[in-house]
Every structure is written in C-alpha cells, then in structure tokens.
Design an enzyme around this catalytic site. Structure first.
Site, PDB file in Angstrom:
ATOM      1  N   LYS A 171     -14.000  -5.266   0.105  1.00 39.03           N
ATOM      2  CA  LYS A 171     -13.203  -4.693  -0.984  1.00 39.03           C
ATOM      3  C   LYS A 171     -12.719  -5.762  -1.959  1.00 39.03           C
ATOM      4  O   LYS A 171     -11.846  -5.502  -2.782  1.00 39.03           O
ATOM      5  CB  LYS A 171     -12.023  -3.901  -0.403  1.00 39.03           C
ATOM      6  CG  LYS A 171     -11.772  -2.629  -1.208  1.00 39.03           C
ATOM      7  CD  LYS A 171     -10.717  -1.750  -0.626  1.00 39.03           C
ATOM      8  CE  LYS A 171     -10.305  -0.740  -1.701  1.00 39.03           C
ATOM      9  NZ  LYS A 171      -9.246   0.135  -1.238  1.00 39.03           N
TER      10      LYS A 171
ATOM     11  N   SER B 219      -3.660   4.743   2.632  1.00 42.56           N
ATOM     12  CA  SER B 219      -3.711   3.276   2.575  1.00 42.56           C
ATOM     13  C   SER B 219      -2.386   2.745   2.067  1.00 42.56           C
ATOM     14  O   SER B 219      -1.859   3.242   1.068  1.00 42.56           O
ATOM     15  CB  SER B 219      -4.802   2.813   1.595  1.00 42.56           C
ATOM     16  OG  SER B 219      -6.065   3.135   2.063  1.00 42.56           O
TER      17      SER B 219
ATOM     18  N   ARG C  62     -17.230   6.945   3.952  1.00 41.77           N
ATOM     19  CA  ARG C  62     -16.699   6.150   2.837  1.00 41.77           C
ATOM     20  C   ARG C  62     -17.835   5.838   1.872  1.00 41.77           C
ATOM     21  O   ARG C  62     -18.459   4.780   1.925  1.00 41.77           O
ATOM     22  CB  ARG C  62     -16.061   4.875   3.385  1.00 41.77           C
ATOM     23  CG  ARG C  62     -15.243   4.127   2.377  1.00 41.77           C
ATOM     24  CD  ARG C  62     -14.292   3.123   3.018  1.00 41.77           C
ATOM     25  NE  ARG C  62     -13.365   2.629   2.017  1.00 41.77           N
ATOM     26  CZ  ARG C  62     -13.687   1.691   1.135  1.00 41.77           C
ATOM     27  NH1 ARG C  62     -14.868   1.124   1.142  1.00 41.77           N
ATOM     28  NH2 ARG C  62     -12.794   1.328   0.225  1.00 41.77           N
TER      29      ARG C  62
HETATM   30  N1  TZP Z   1      -9.168  -1.296   2.510  1.00 45.66           N
HETATM   31  C1  TZP Z   1      -8.547  -2.459   2.655  1.00 45.66           C
HETATM   32  S1  TZP Z   1      -9.593  -3.670   3.178  1.00 45.66           S
HETATM   33  C2  TZP Z   1     -10.900  -2.593   3.254  1.00 45.66           C
HETATM   34  C3  TZP Z   1     -10.473  -1.351   2.845  1.00 45.66           C
HETATM   35  C4  TZP Z   1     -11.314  -0.155   2.749  1.00 45.66           C
HETATM   36  C5  TZP Z   1     -12.255  -3.020   3.652  1.00 45.66           C
HETATM   37  C6  TZP Z   1     -12.472  -2.942   5.120  1.00 45.66           C
HETATM   38  O1  TZP Z   1     -13.764  -3.389   5.425  1.00 45.66           O
HETATM   39  P1  TZP Z   1     -14.026  -4.704   6.304  1.00 45.66           P
HETATM   40  O2  TZP Z   1     -15.492  -4.967   6.101  1.00 45.66           O
HETATM   41  O3  TZP Z   1     -13.722  -4.330   7.729  1.00 45.66           O
HETATM   42  O4  TZP Z   1     -13.163  -5.791   5.767  1.00 45.66           O
END
Ligand code: TZP
Ligand code: MG
Length: 201
Positions: free
Chosen positions: A131, A102, A38
């Site tokens: 995010k 997603s 990612r």
């Molecule tokens: N999509 C929704 S929340 C997220 C993504 C890529 C972030 C996930 O990272 P973390 O640090 O586990 O919240």
C-alpha cells in the site's frame, strides 16, 4: 457470536506469486481463517470463485470497499477504510453481516466502535510496498491502539508488512490477530507461510 479468526488473508489475485486460485487454496489449507476479497476492478466471476473456495473450507469471506457487493453477494461482511463509504452508512447496509474498519489512531478506533464496527484493522505496523507505506507505527502507537480497542472489546487486526520474521515483536506487545497480503500471496509456499503465521498467533 464472538468475532472468529486470528489469521486474516487480504486476497488480491494480481499480488500472487503463483497461480491465484492455487495460492488461495494453499493459503486456506495452511490455516487462513478469514479472507477479504480485495480487488479494485469489478470482477464478479472472480468474487464468486473466491466465495466458493472459502465456503468449501468453511472460512468467512468479507469484501473490501464494495459494501453492496458484500450484501448482494452474500459475503460475511465488508471492510471499509477512512475514505470509503462512511461507517454509519455501511453499518445500516450490513444488517446481518460484519463491518470492519481500517484505523490509524485511537480516535478512529473509538469512532469505529461508536459506529458499530465488529472489528478494526490497525496499521501500518511495518513499512509495506503493498500500500506504499514507507514507515510503520511505533510500538507505543500500536500499544495505544490495543488499549483503545480493548476499552470497546473490539477485535483488532494488526496490518501492514507483517511476516513470520517480525510477528514475534507484535506478539510481545499483545497483538493476537493479523491481516496479511504479501507474506502469504508472495510466498514461494503459501501454505507453509500461512501455517507459520498461524502457529505464531
Ligand atoms: N492497509 C494497511 S497496510 C495494507 C493495507 C491494506 C497492506 C497489507 O498488505 P501486506 O502485503 O501484508 O503489507
Ligand atoms: Mg478501502
């Protein structure tokens, strides 16, 4: 083959507390079962290094957003969001590879199933700085997502702000797969963090 793995690591080198490759090795040793590359800026050398490490551990690697990198780089699949390459187009490119999508509501889960997704991510389940989400989904929303995915026998990974201390609440409503970033990459001990999450799933 049924979709494997319950603990999915979203690997972004810049989010690692420690040295990124050491962090990834430790996460794999701790029980991560799937990895997603990612990374927003193209980094082919990094991708290859990540792929090699995953191969050493027998762990599938998927690519976020960049479906062509997944195809050309012989990853196990690609993951696209609602604003990325449309799922139908991604599905055509990923002939023998997995497609993850997603989702944020049941209608998107139904659409992902119709487009031929192999799994969906659903969230954010909790607020997360990774995010920029300030609010997580309600338990009712998460339960509705689980039900929608079950109709299609579609594996669902909960995502967003998941950590060992809040995972039990998700387990209680039926979540059995999670995708995480900071809970492992930002941990003092990524191996222990991965192992703690894996034990709970
Ligand atoms: N999509 C929704 S929340 C997220 C993504 C890529 C972030 C996930 O990272 P973390 O640090 O586990 O919240
Ligand atoms: Mg995306």
């Amino acid at each position: 083959m049924p979709f494997p793995g319950r603990l999915y690591l979203l690997f972004t080198p810049s989010l690692c507390r420690g040295e990124p490759w050491h962090t990834l090795r430790e996460a794999l040793a701790g029980g991560v079962e799937l990895v997603q590359w990612r990374v927003k800026q193209p980094d082919l050398a990094g991708f290859h290094r990540c792929r090699d490490l995953c191969r050493e551990h027998g762990v599938p690697l998927l690519v976020n957003d960049d479906v062509m990198l997944a195809v050309r780089g012989r990853a196990h699949g690609a993951h696209v969001g609602q604003g990325d390459l449309p799922a139908e187009a991604a599905r055509k490119l990923l002939v023998l590879q997995w497609l993850g999508i997603s989702t944020h509501e049941p209608a998107q889960i139904n659409a992902a199933a119709a487009a031929g997704a192999d799994y969906v991510g659903f969230g954010p389940c909790f607020p997360t700085a990774t995010k920029g989400y300030e609010q997580g989904k309600s338990h009712a929303d998460i339960s509705a997502a689980i039900a929608a995915a079950a109709v299609h026998s579609l594996p669902l990974f909960a995502i967003g702000g998941i950590r060992p201390d809040n995972l039990l609440a998700l387990r209680a409503i039926g979540i059995d797969r999670v995708a995480v970033s900071s809970a492992i990459l930002g941990a003092d001990d990524p191996r222990a963090a991965a192992a703690a999450l894996r034990r709970m799933l």
